[in-house]
Write a protein that holds these residues in place. Structure first.
Motif, PDB file in Angstrom:
ATOM      1  N   UNK A 150       6.392  10.047   8.388  1.00 26.64           N
ATOM      2  CA  UNK A 150       5.528  10.536   7.325  1.00 26.64           C
ATOM      3  C   UNK A 150       4.779   9.379   6.716  1.00 26.64           C
ATOM      4  N   UNK A 151       4.150   9.646   5.579  1.00 24.21           N
ATOM      5  CA  UNK A 151       3.311   8.636   4.936  1.00 24.21           C
ATOM      6  C   UNK A 151       3.268   8.948   3.436  1.00 24.21           C
TER       7      UNK A 151
ATOM      8  N   UNK B 294       0.381   4.191  -0.811  1.00 24.88           N
ATOM      9  CA  UNK B 294      -0.276   5.424  -0.364  1.00 24.88           C
ATOM     10  C   UNK B 294      -0.246   5.533   1.160  1.00 24.88           C
ATOM     11  N   UNK B 295      -0.548   4.427   1.840  1.00 23.76           N
ATOM     12  CA  UNK B 295      -0.652   4.474   3.302  1.00 23.76           C
ATOM     13  C   UNK B 295       0.584   3.941   4.015  1.00 23.76           C
ATOM     14  N   UNK B 296       1.587   3.515   3.269  1.00 26.08           N
ATOM     15  CA  UNK B 296       2.814   3.030   3.916  1.00 26.08           C
ATOM     16  C   UNK B 296       3.451   4.165   4.720  1.00 26.08           C
ATOM     17  N   UNK B 297       3.769   3.883   5.978  1.00 28.92           N
ATOM     18  CA  UNK B 297       4.430   4.875   6.806  1.00 28.92           C
ATOM     19  C   UNK B 297       5.893   5.029   6.413  1.00 28.92           C
TER      20      UNK B 297
ATOM     21  N   UNK C 125       0.860  -1.183   0.000  1.00 28.73           N
ATOM     22  CA  UNK C 125       0.000   0.000   0.000  1.00 28.73           C
ATOM     23  C   UNK C 125       0.895   1.231   0.000  1.00 28.73           C
TER      24      UNK C 125
ATOM     25  N   UNK D 197       0.972   9.176   1.303  1.00 27.92           N
ATOM     26  CA  UNK D 197      -0.074  10.093   0.846  1.00 27.92           C
ATOM     27  C   UNK D 197       0.351  11.556   0.884  1.00 27.92           C
TER      28      UNK D 197
END
Lengths: 271, 265
Positions: B195-196, B179-182, B177, B198
């Motif tokens: 951060x992330x 988009x949501x991977x930290x 993922x 997105x």
């Protein structure tokens, strides 16, 4: 953390009851009051917890049910935003819970803000002092994504640690939801989180923002509870503190917190 | 802006890069530089590096986060060229003596397995054409004195690119993922920022699609095998001799890099 320097009670029983009534009035009728240290400049963190526990005693006597606890001020972003340097804890009751994807009224809140958190549900009792991150992970049933709606009862969201502790860590409402997961199936520190308000990304971070690992915040909470003479019973719902900075909301706003691996939690705010 | 001036400023940036020194902001010397002029200056600067023996191996996307866009007063990203002389691998030590005023950013890198020809490229096309993604660091650097950049200055200066470091863990964007991977950035063993994905244009794949379309309008294809640095997911970290940085992308892995020596400024 240690509260050694601040464990001393300076308030009389009368003062504690008086401040508790002041906080309770502000919480239940949703109005802002000056921070408590304006009147009691020598107030300590121990005094703050004495007021908080008196508040809990009164809520429970009125029939509220305690469901767990929250850790607050656990990220550098939050400590900086609020100008404090030690985390705090507050109790959570059934009256503060709101279902996922529901309409949350703002008329009984002062100046609400939302933050994304990882919540833990425990399956074993935890007792400090000396509770570690690993103890917490071993005692965890599952984790889930949550949004806490905090609402300081202090004017302008301006406070110090004794005041915010007395105000139950600004606890107001919370929403748990999304997808429950076992902690062993996740790498909690690197979980990414995005907060969207009205379709726009307003905050993003990884869960490591909470003391390096969200379970660290739960261990800290258990150790603070030990200093208050309490343990954390099995079956508790515990929120580990805001990963993102707190974002103000008002009636008409729609909020979605999206978590890597944990799904999302949504809500909307109405009058 | 006429071709003589384009060449003049491109050459000035090339000389500054080669001699590890800074020059005054271009906009102070030439207040009417447009964004299109700035990209022509960048092209000249990179042509000089290629003429001196480097090759172009990819692209970087910059100015992808809202705070940076607000700071520079723009509403879209920018891009620069990655050259063969900028590449480091995980575990390498970066010689700060080769840089002027470096700062590190943690990012997700894309490596393409198919050409992407804009315009008309969507994020779905980006995922389809991606071979793998990697955790990486971009070490940004500025040939402009004290980083006093406006958008035209940084674009002309190759989007303030310095060098970059690719991690070794390859991820399939169909299994991850992005988009949501930290993104967790540690400096000398302590968390520096989180951060992330997105934070980069809603998703790093959106930033890559933007670049494919922007290059498409200029008639430049995105080629299989190229590396694309998709934009910063961390705070900017100043680095000095002895520093060690680790960035970790949730669900993917880490990239680690050390720094030694002294930068010029």
């Amino acid at each position: 953390m240690s509260m050694d320097q601040t464990l001393t009670l300076t308030l009389s029983r009368e003062d504690i009851v008086r401040l508790c009534e002041r906080v309770e009035g502000a919480q239940t009728r949703a109005y802002a009051i000056p921070k408590l240290t304006d009147e009691y400049p020598a107030m300590t963190i121990a005094d703050g917890y004495a007021v908080q526990l008196e508040l809990r005693r009164r809520f429970l006597a009125a029939g509220h049910k305690q469901v767990g606890w929250k850790a607050g001020l656990t990220s550098r972003a939050k400590m900086k935003q609020m100008g404090v340097d030690v985390p705090s804890i507050g109790f959570l009751t059934d009256r503060m819970a709101r279902p996922e994807n529901s309409a949350i009224s703002t008329h009984d809140l002062v100046h609400p803000r939302v933050e994304c958190e990882v919540a833990f549900v425990t399956r074993k009792d935890l007792q400090g002092p000396g509770c570690t991150r690993q103890d917490v992970l071993d005692a965890t049933d599952y984790v889930l994504p949550a949004v806490e709606i905090i609402d300081s009862r202090f004017s302008g969201f301006k406070f110090d640690l004794p005041s915010v502790v007395a105000d139950n860590g600004s606890s107001a409402r919370f929403v748990g939801g999304g997808r429950p997961r076992y902690v062993e199936d996740l790498d909690l520190p690197t979980l990414g989180v995005v907060m969207e308000k009205n379709g726009e990304t307003v905050a993003g971070a990884a869960a490591a923002a909470v003391l390096g690992h969200p379970a660290e915040a739960i261990a800290m909470l258990v150790n603070i509870l030990a200093e208050l003479g309490e343990g954390l019973p099995a079956g508790s719902f515990v929120m580990s503190g805001g990963i993102t900075e707190a974002v103000p909301v008002k009636a008409g706003d729609s909020v979605i917190a999206r978590f890597q691996e944990l799904g999302s939690v949504s809500m909307r705010f109405v009058e | 802006m006429n071709e003589d001036k384009i060449q003049h400023y491109g050459d000035a940036l090339y000389d500054a890069w080669r001699e590890r020194r800074t020059i005054a902001p271009l906009l102070e010397q030439e207040p009417d530089i447009t964004l299109a002029d700035a990209y022509r200056i960048q092209l000249r600067y990179i042509e000089r590096r290629v003429a001196a023996g480097e090759s172009i191996v990819g692209k970087k996307i910059g100015v992808t986060s809202k705070p940076v866009q607000d700071f520079l007063g723009v509403f879209q990203p920018d891009f620069g060229q990655l050259t063969s002389g900028m590449v480091y691998q995980e575990g390498d030590t970066i010689d700060l003596g080769s840089l002027i005023q470096p700062k590190a950013e943690a990012e997700l890198a894309f490596v393409l397995k198919e050409d992407l020809q804009g315009p008309g490229v969507t994020a779905m096309d980006v995922i389809r054409a991606t071979d793998y993604v990697l955790p990486c660091f971009e070490i940004v650097d500025s040939r402009i004195t004290d980083w006093k950049i406006k958008i035209q200055d940084t674009v002309a200066d190759n989007a303030s690119c310095g060098v970059y470091v690719l991690g070794k863990t390859k991820g399939d964007p169909r299994k991850l993922d992005i988009t949501l991977a930290g993104m967790v950035l540690e400096k000398n063993g302590e968390i520096f920022s989180t951060g992330v994905g997105a934070a980069v244009q809603g998703s790093p794949a959106n930033a890559v699609a933007w670049l494919a379309n922007t290059l498409g309008e200029l008639g430049i294809p995105f080629k299989a095998g190229e590396v694309i640095l998709s934009g910063s997911q961390s705070a900017l970290v100043p680095v000095v001799d002895g520093d060690e940085l680790v960035c970790t992308v949730g669900g993917l892995g880490s990239c680690r890099v050390k720094f030694a020596g002294r930068s010029a400024a």
